[in-house]
Design a protein around this motif. Structure first.
Motif, short mmCIF file in Angstrom:
data_model
loop_
_atom_site.label_atom_id
_atom_site.label_comp_id
_atom_site.label_asym_id
_atom_site.label_seq_id
_atom_site.Cartn_x
_atom_site.Cartn_y
_atom_site.Cartn_z
N ALA A 1 0.85 -1.20 0.00
CA ALA A 1 0.00 0.00 0.00
C ALA A 1 0.88 1.25 0.00
CB ALA A 1 -0.91 -0.01 1.22
N TRP A 2 0.35 2.36 -0.52
CA TRP A 2 1.19 3.55 -0.70
C TRP A 2 1.87 4.02 0.59
CZ3 TRP A 2 2.02 8.44 0.97
CH2 TRP A 2 2.90 9.21 0.19
N PRO A 3 1.18 4.10 1.74
CA PRO A 3 1.89 4.55 2.96
C PRO A 3 3.08 3.66 3.29
CG PRO A 3 -0.48 4.60 3.30
CD PRO A 3 -0.25 3.87 2.01
N ARG A 4 2.97 2.37 3.02
CA ARG A 4 4.09 1.46 3.28
C ARG A 4 5.20 1.68 2.26
NH1 ARG A 4 -0.07 -3.23 4.99
NH2 ARG A 4 0.04 -2.88 7.25
N CYS B 1 15.81 8.39 -7.46
CA CYS B 1 14.57 9.12 -7.73
C CYS B 1 13.96 8.70 -9.07
CB CYS B 1 14.81 10.63 -7.71
SG CYS B 1 15.07 11.27 -6.04
N GLY B 2 14.81 8.39 -10.04
CA GLY B 2 14.31 7.89 -11.31
C GLY B 2 13.57 6.57 -11.13
N LEU B 3 14.10 5.71 -10.26
CA LEU B 3 13.45 4.44 -9.96
C LEU B 3 12.14 4.64 -9.20
CD1 LEU B 3 13.68 1.27 -9.87
CD2 LEU B 3 14.85 1.57 -7.69
N LEU B 4 12.13 5.67 -8.32
CA LEU B 4 10.97 5.89 -7.44
C LEU B 4 9.80 6.57 -8.13
CD1 LEU B 4 12.79 7.06 -4.17
CD2 LEU B 4 11.63 4.87 -4.56
N GLN B 5 9.99 7.13 -9.30
CA GLN B 5 8.89 7.87 -9.93
C GLN B 5 7.67 6.99 -10.15
OE1 GLN B 5 10.97 9.79 -13.29
NE2 GLN B 5 10.48 11.75 -12.37
N ASP B 6 7.83 5.85 -10.81
CA ASP B 6 6.69 4.94 -11.01
C ASP B 6 6.22 4.37 -9.68
OD1 ASP B 6 6.50 5.26 -13.70
OD2 ASP B 6 7.64 3.48 -14.23
N TYR B 7 7.17 4.06 -8.82
CA TYR B 7 6.86 3.39 -7.55
C TYR B 7 6.01 4.27 -6.63
CZ TYR B 7 7.84 0.75 -3.23
OH TYR B 7 7.76 0.02 -2.07
N LEU B 8 6.39 5.54 -6.48
CA LEU B 8 5.72 6.41 -5.52
C LEU B 8 4.50 7.13 -6.09
CD1 LEU B 8 8.48 8.22 -3.41
CD2 LEU B 8 6.78 6.58 -2.63
N ALA C 1 -0.43 7.50 -5.19
CA ALA C 1 -0.12 8.56 -4.23
C ALA C 1 -1.37 9.38 -3.90
CB ALA C 1 0.97 9.47 -4.81
N PRO C 2 -1.53 9.87 -2.66
CA PRO C 2 -2.67 10.73 -2.31
C PRO C 2 -2.74 11.95 -3.21
CG PRO C 2 -1.45 10.06 -0.35
CD PRO C 2 -0.64 9.63 -1.52
#
Length: 431
Positions: free
Chosen positions: A267-270, A370-377, A381-382
């Motif tokens: 889940a997003w918060p995790r 951050c490039g990796l986290l773009q799709d992930y986060l 996202a809220p």
């Protein structure tokens, strides 16, 4: 035989009504073709899985070699007796991605662990993986018999200087290595103990585990035998919580691959909590106690987390010291920037006039993360956070690796991103 033919006919063609078969006489052939195509594809998948397993998974060879060396008194270690005599350290599930670097899930005294072992020096010249170990054990040629403790300490210090650079606290690290080598805690290091710890230090991941042992985001070293070492198991060894088997990856479209990742992701918060831990790790290895470290393969496969969703670096083999990268780049001939790449993505600029690589890495760790986290986060996202998060991630990915820009910009962007995520999940059950 007649009954067998009738049975096959029923299996292949009974789903189609006789009226439909009469109207579409060609459908029998098409249906039969689809059935056999399915059988062929299924057989191919099974064959690829078996062939890749037999090539990649050679835990029995690794154990045979290690125990043979232990019984001859060549090597030593805290895990040797349990592996070779009492059988309380057991190989179980193969996780290897390379034939020369064996990775297994296993049990050590009923506790789940990860076992890692290199076998590139283990085979005879005939290439048979089941051959007996070679006699000329080049890996365990240092230190030689007659080396004093003071000389061994000097060997270790010089090795650490060449690997980590001139750091003020290297003598403390030497003492820690000596303590790790002295498995019976008698204040002395035997030749077998010294050979084992020296061989382990030649392995990039082990060197980093020793250097970064105080960091909470590193898997703990539990024991070793020769150049085999045991670490704690990271419950989830992938950022998304699920991985497509490597032999199926060429067949899976990138869109489907991405969909599988997002479907099995926490889940997003995790995800935010895992990301905060990842950002803390990036901060820790940037100008740390023993110099700077670079992640040279930013991949979701190397990033894991535990049952509390605390980040853990699942694989340190693709993390390199600054000295290692500078040594590679120094005097390295190039025509373009891609010629100045260490690992997968630690790339420096190419001086096209001199045709030599410069020493500055183009992208720092944070920009690649951050490039990796773009799709992930951004996925899930809220809404009240998404626009600002997207803006900060975009700024982060444009960070430069130039030394003149690293100090201020790196810390500022990292802290802003960490604060944004922490504010959203603080004072909730996810924090």
């Amino acid at each position: 035989m007649r009954r067998l033919r009738r049975f096959i006919h029923l299996v292949l063609f009974c789903p189609l009504s006789k009226g439909l078969q009469r109207r579409l006489p060609g459908i029998k052939v098409k249906y039969l073709f689809l059935v056999w195509l399915g059988i062929f594809v299924g057989s191919w998948v099974v064959y690829m899985h078996y062939s890749s397993y037999s090539e990649l998974c050679r835990g029995h060879v690794c154990q045979m070699i290690i125990c043979d060396r232990y019984k001859k008194g060549i090597i030593s270690g805290s895990a040797c007796q349990d592996l070779c005599e009492e059988s309380t350290l057991v190989f179980q599930h193969c996780l290897s991605s390379s034939p020369t670097h064996q990775v297994y899930g296993g049990l050590w005294k009923e506790k789940e662990v990860i076992i890692k072992c290199g076998i590139e020096e283990a085979f005879r010249s005939d290439g048979n993986p089941d051959s007996a170990p070679r006699g000329d054990l080049v890996l365990f040629d240092k230190p030689t018999r007659g080396t004093s403790m003071d000389e061994f300490r000097e060997m270790l210090l010089n090795f650490l200087k060449s690997s980590l650079g001139e750091q003020p606290s290297l003598t403390n690290l030497v003492s820690r290595i000596i303590t790790t080598a002295d498995i019976n805690q008698d204040g002395k290091v035997s030749l077998a103990e010294a050979k084992s710890i020296w061989a382990l230090l030649q392995l990039n991941e082990f060197l980093l585990m020793i250097s970064l042992h105080e960091k909470e985001h590193i898997s703990k070293l539990l024991g070793y035998c020769g150049d085999l070492y045991v670490t704690e198991k990271v419950p989830q060894d992938s950022l998304y919580g699920a991985k497509v088997p490597h032999f199926l990856q060429p067949l899976v479209p990138s869109a489907v691959h991405r969909g599988i990742h997002q479907w099995f992701a926490p889940a997003w918060p995790r995800k935010a909590k895992i990301t905060i831990g990842l950002l803390e790790f990036v901060e820790e290895i940037f100008h740390g106690t023993y110099g700077s470290f670079y992640i040279c393969d930013i991949s979701s496969r190397n990033i894991g987390y535990n049952k509390n969703y605390d980040f853990k670096m699942a694989d340190l083999r693709n993390v390199a010291t600054e000295m290692t990268i500078r040594g590679f780049l120094k005097g390295h001939r190039c025509e373009q920037n891609s010629d100045c790449t260490y690992g997968k993505d630690c790339t420096a600029t190419c001086d096209k006039l001199m045709k030599q690589c410069n020493s500055d890495i183009i992208q720092p760790n944070l920009a690649k993360i951050c490039g990796l986290l773009q799709d992930y986060l951004l996925y899930g996202a809220p809404l009240d956070l998404k626009e600002e998060l997207q803006k900060q991630l975009r700024t982060c990915t444009t960070l430069s690796g130039l030394a003149s820009q690293m100090e201020v910009h790196h810390s500022l962007v990292l802290n802003n991103l960490k604060t944004l995520l922490w504010k959203k999940i603080s004072n909730t059950k996810y924090s």
